[in-house]
Design an enzyme around this catalytic site. Structure first.
Site, PDB file in Angstrom:
ATOM      1  N   ARG A  40       0.846  -1.195   0.000  1.00 53.58           N
ATOM      2  CA  ARG A  40       0.000   0.000   0.000  1.00 53.58           C
ATOM      3  C   ARG A  40       0.882   1.245   0.000  1.00 53.58           C
ATOM      4  NH1 ARG A  40      -5.235   1.439   3.863  1.00 53.58           N
ATOM      5  NH2 ARG A  40      -6.012   3.090   2.524  1.00 53.58           N
ATOM      6  N   GLN A  94     -14.437   1.463   0.863  1.00 51.52           N
ATOM      7  CA  GLN A  94     -13.887   1.444   2.225  1.00 51.52           C
ATOM      8  C   GLN A  94     -14.883   1.990   3.244  1.00 51.52           C
ATOM      9  OE1 GLN A  94     -12.287   2.620  -0.492  1.00 51.52           O
ATOM     10  NE2 GLN A  94     -10.070   2.396  -0.339  1.00 51.52           N
ATOM     11  N   ASN A 150      -5.873  12.999   0.107  1.00 44.96           N
ATOM     12  CA  ASN A 150      -6.651  11.909   0.700  1.00 44.96           C
ATOM     13  C   ASN A 150      -7.316  11.099  -0.414  1.00 44.96           C
ATOM     14  OD1 ASN A 150      -7.535  10.629   3.173  1.00 44.96           O
ATOM     15  ND2 ASN A 150      -9.577  11.420   2.729  1.00 44.96           N
ATOM     16  N   LYS A 151      -8.098  10.146  -0.015  1.00 45.83           N
ATOM     17  CA  LYS A 151      -8.762   9.250  -0.962  1.00 45.83           C
ATOM     18  C   LYS A 151      -9.498  10.013  -2.057  1.00 45.83           C
ATOM     19  CE  LYS A 151      -8.697   5.570  -0.330  1.00 45.83           C
ATOM     20  NZ  LYS A 151      -7.614   4.666  -0.735  1.00 45.83           N
ATOM     21  N   ASP A 192      -3.909  10.850   3.662  1.00 45.16           N
ATOM     22  CA  ASP A 192      -2.773   9.986   3.358  1.00 45.16           C
ATOM     23  C   ASP A 192      -1.457  10.738   3.483  1.00 45.16           C
ATOM     24  OD1 ASP A 192      -4.099   7.563   2.758  1.00 45.16           O
ATOM     25  OD2 ASP A 192      -4.690   8.357   0.819  1.00 45.16           O
TER      26      ASP A 192
END
Length: 216
Positions: free
Chosen positions: A35, A143, A194-195, A184
């Site tokens: 990841r 998620q 971020n996502k 992140d």
């Protein structure tokens, strides 16, 4: 990630020095690639690697394995403490009876066991506040639907699962009091990454004058 390295060391501690070192190097490389966007995984593995390469030839493999395990425990304890402090600070920004929208998963499953954004929710509830969490699916890997919603149910924190495209309607109708997400990466100037989909939620929050917080 740190425990993965420690586990490999414990399993391979009785093998030859060559096989032992090869195995440790392989598991670190494999976990880093698992990841690459998760910076906490990368720095934890770097700390484990630094510990591993610091050993000299007089240190037994059993002692190396135990040193790696102690470091993994240390990383675990540090992360829980950090997350709880983030949660305590963040919960002060959350009024009771808030309806909080979150995106992706920044909880116990993404950290050592407490969470950043979800840690704020946990801390708010622990302080006696009543909140409702609005969880979007977070496509394409869901998620939010698969992880965040499950964590909230396990904690008995009321939550509502929505499709990603519903956030615009809810914010426009005054159904969201604030947005809290994790991140992140944080750039030196304070920008966050971020996502995918976080930017859309941030723009909606700006448009409808809704507080937008990043727990990091």
């Amino acid at each position: 990630a740190a425990y993965g390295v420690a586990l490999e060391a414990l399993v391979k501690q009785n093998e030859s020095p060559q096989n032992f070192d090869k195995s440790i190097g392989f598991v670190i490389e494999t976990l880093v690639k698992s990841r690459p966007t998760a910076v906490n995984l990368c720095w934890a593995l770097q700390r484990m690697k630094n510990c591993w390469v610091s050993f000299n030839e007089t240190v037994s493999q059993g002692d190396k394995a135990m040193s790696l395990l102690r470091l993994a425990h240390e990383i675990f304890d540090e992360d829980i403490l950090t997350n709880k402090r983030i949660g305590q600070f963040g919960s002060q920004l959350v009024p009771t009876n808030s309806r909080i929208l979150t995106h992706c998963n920044a909880g116990a499953l993404a950290t050592a066991g407490y969470g950043t954004a979800l840690g704020v929710f946990r801390s708010a509830v622990e302080s006696g506040k009543k909140i409702t969490v609005i969880v979007d699916e977070t496509r394409p890997f869901l998620q939010g639907a698969r992880l965040t919603a499950w964590e909230m149910l396990e904690e008995n924190i009321p939550c509502t699962l929505i499709t990603d495209s519903m956030s615009g309607h809810l914010t426009s109708q005054g159904e969201v009091d604030c947005v809290i997400v994790g991140t992140d990466r944080v750039a030196a100037n304070g920008d966050v990454a971020n996502k995918i989909g976080t930017y859309m939620v941030a723009v909606l929050a700006e448009r409808h004058s809704i507080p937008f917080y990043v727990a990091c």
